[in-house]
Design an enzyme around this catalytic site. Structure first.
Site, PDB file in Angstrom:
ATOM      1  N   CYS A 133     -59.576 -23.730  74.032  1.00 59.60           N
ATOM      2  CA  CYS A 133     -58.187 -23.646  73.552  1.00 59.60           C
ATOM      3  C   CYS A 133     -57.923 -22.440  72.657  1.00 59.60           C
ATOM      4  O   CYS A 133     -56.769 -22.063  72.461  1.00 59.60           O
ATOM      5  CB  CYS A 133     -57.823 -24.944  72.844  1.00 59.60           C
ATOM      6  SG  CYS A 133     -58.104 -26.375  73.898  1.00 59.60           S
ATOM      7  N   HIS A 266     -51.257 -23.414  70.559  1.00 54.90           N
ATOM      8  CA  HIS A 266     -51.893 -24.275  71.560  1.00 54.90           C
ATOM      9  C   HIS A 266     -51.208 -25.638  71.505  1.00 54.90           C
ATOM     10  O   HIS A 266     -50.754 -26.073  70.435  1.00 54.90           O
ATOM     11  CB  HIS A 266     -53.388 -24.393  71.245  1.00 54.90           C
ATOM     12  CG  HIS A 266     -54.081 -25.420  72.065  1.00 54.90           C
ATOM     13  ND1 HIS A 266     -54.059 -25.400  73.441  1.00 54.90           N
ATOM     14  CD2 HIS A 266     -54.801 -26.525  71.707  1.00 54.90           C
ATOM     15  CE1 HIS A 266     -54.740 -26.438  73.890  1.00 54.90           C
ATOM     16  NE2 HIS A 266     -55.194 -27.133  72.867  1.00 54.90           N
ATOM     17  N   ASN A 297     -52.221 -30.634  78.780  1.00 55.96           N
ATOM     18  CA  ASN A 297     -52.950 -29.677  77.938  1.00 55.96           C
ATOM     19  C   ASN A 297     -53.567 -28.601  78.834  1.00 55.96           C
ATOM     20  O   ASN A 297     -54.463 -28.881  79.619  1.00 55.96           O
ATOM     21  CB  ASN A 297     -54.046 -30.418  77.151  1.00 55.96           C
ATOM     22  CG  ASN A 297     -54.786 -29.522  76.185  1.00 55.96           C
ATOM     23  OD1 ASN A 297     -54.844 -28.308  76.367  1.00 55.96           O
ATOM     24  ND2 ASN A 297     -55.361 -30.116  75.152  1.00 55.96           N
TER      25      ASN A 297
END
Lengths: 354, 92
Positions: A133, A266, A297
């Site tokens: 991430c 993020h 995600n």
């Protein structure tokens, strides 16, 4: 536990650039839309569970790949659209950085075959970076470094097909993950940017795929080769580290919060983003938080994915100052303040069959 | 019951209404909510409490910090501590 608070006089990993900028961003997501309500029964979730997960995390739907498509397939699609949209030949690009945790193979590096598939010359450099991430910010800084050091253009590809490394029946992680691959073209042009980086391996096991490499740890014996997440640890890490990182990058970049047009973070879940937004006293419109609810995600592609998914008109049409922040597996986190000026940033592409 | 204690207990009741717990939770000042519910229910409780605080006080008060899910330090391990924590957040 995470290591102690940073010392003010500690040498930091910080970078500034003056002659590297983003020319365009394209994101492609998996073609298969998965509705959380529809998949919930297969995870043993009741209607009440679904309601509270939707409220708490913002789960709604996500886009994943169908079949055997890989991260490099999504990135290749994005890169081709990017080259076309920017009017640049792959032959005029001297570098490719591929940031992913889901390469085509453990070896060789996927970036090399991806560069060839895209038509880049054999005189270009290509390498993989294994980050999650935080990967977009790390990849962007590396691309900026290469451009400042002499290359004309570098292609940064980021993303993951995270749906392939989760147990589809694990309600703690499966409904969160989406698949995406983004391509970002970086070229030499005067533009000021600032970056900060952080790494803390003491949180290695907060997010981990056990038995996925050479190490055979006793605690991993018998565990499937699937992503394991200690959600509480990740939550605590995020709230401990991200707000202070945002404060620090603003200071390093000599910017007041009001000077930032967009805080593109993020996108792990809506609650965490709302919490950060309120703590930082940033209004809703400047800190988008809907990516998880629409795409899932997207790991290292979540920052470009948020731009493509929700901000493409603004990024395409005007000069912007953005604060990017990526954080997660590693533990690894990084932030940047970057200027862009009417870049090529079309809306998200769904699927690679066009 | 103080206004804040009313908010916290009403919030917990709303969360538990939709939650299947192994045993009913008897609420007193020593109740350990942290160990009684899952992490999603804790986030739900944060949301519910923040919403009720905003309705009463007219402003958003973020309740989550890095201690919330800390197995040793979480204020949710003791109901009296949780109430004091919420009071401190509102006062900040």
């Amino acid at each position: 536990m995470w290591r102690n608070a940073l010392q003010p006089d500690q040498q930091r990993a910080e970078l500034r650039f003056a002659n590297a900028s983003i020319r365009g961003i394209v994101t492609t997501v998996g073609d298969r839309m998965v509705d959380f309500v529809a998949e919930a029964p297969s995870m043993g979730l009741s209607e009440a569970d679904v309601a509270r997960l939707q409220r708490a995390i913002g789960l709604n739907r996500r886009q994943i790949v169908s079949g055997d498509e890989t991260t490099s397939d999504l990135c290749a699609h994005s890169a081709r659209r990017l080259f076309e949209g920017c009017g640049i030949s792959p032959q005029d690009c001297q570098g490719l950085i591929f940031v992913t945790q889901t390469p085509d193979y453990a070896a060789p590096a996927t970036a090399i075959s991806l560069a060839t598939r895209l038509g880049m010359p054999i005189t270009s450099l290509a390498f993989d970076m294994r980050l999650g991430c935080s990967g977009f910010v790390y990849g962007l800084a590396t691309a900026f470094s290469l451009v400042e050091s002499g290359l004309d253009r570098v292609l940064l590809c980021v993303g993951d097909v995270a749906s392939k490394f989760v147990d589809p029946t694990d309600h703690a992680i499966a409904p969160i993950m989406g698949d995406a691959g983004a391509a970002i073209l970086i070229e030499r042009r005067p533009s000021a940017s600032s970056f900060q980086f952080y790494s803390d391996g003491s949180g290695e096991r907060a997010l981990i795929i056990p038995n996925s490499g050479v190490r055979k740890a006793p605690e991993d014996e018998g565990m499937p080769q699937l992503m394991h997440m200690d959600g509480a640890s990740v939550f605590n890490f995020t709230l401990q580290r991200v707000p202070s990182m945002i404060t620090d990058i603003l200071e390093f970049g000599a910017k007041e919060p009001d000077a930032i047009d967009y805080f593109v973070l993020h996108q792990p879940n809506k609650y965490i983003l709302k919490n950060i937004q309120k703590r930082m006293k940033v209004d809703d419109a400047r800190l988008p938080s809907d990516t998880q609810s629409v795409y899932g995600n997207q790991n290292s592609a979540s920052i470009p994915g948020t731009i493509s998914g929700f901000l493409s008109d603004d990024y395409s049409s005007r000069r912007l100052t953005s604060l990017f922040a990526g954080f997660g597996i590693g533990l690894s986190w990084a932030a940047a303040i970057v200027e862009t000026d009417a870049i090529y940033a079309p809306a998200t592409f769904t699927g690679i069959k066009d | 019951m103080s206004e804040i204690a009313q908010i916290t207990s009403d919030s917990l009741a709303a969360v538990l209404e939709n939650l299947e717990t192994e045993a009913p939770i008897e609420l007193d000042l020593s109740t350990n909510i942290f160990d009684a519910v899952d992490s999603f229910a804790i986030v739900d409780l944060l949301l519910e409490t923040e919403g009720r605080i905003e309705a009463v006080y007219g402003r958003y008060v973020p309740l989550a910090d890095e201690t919330i899910f800390d197995a040793e330090k979480s204020p949710l391990k003791n109901w009296a501590t949780w109430n004091a924590y919420v009071e401190k957040c509102i006062a900040a």
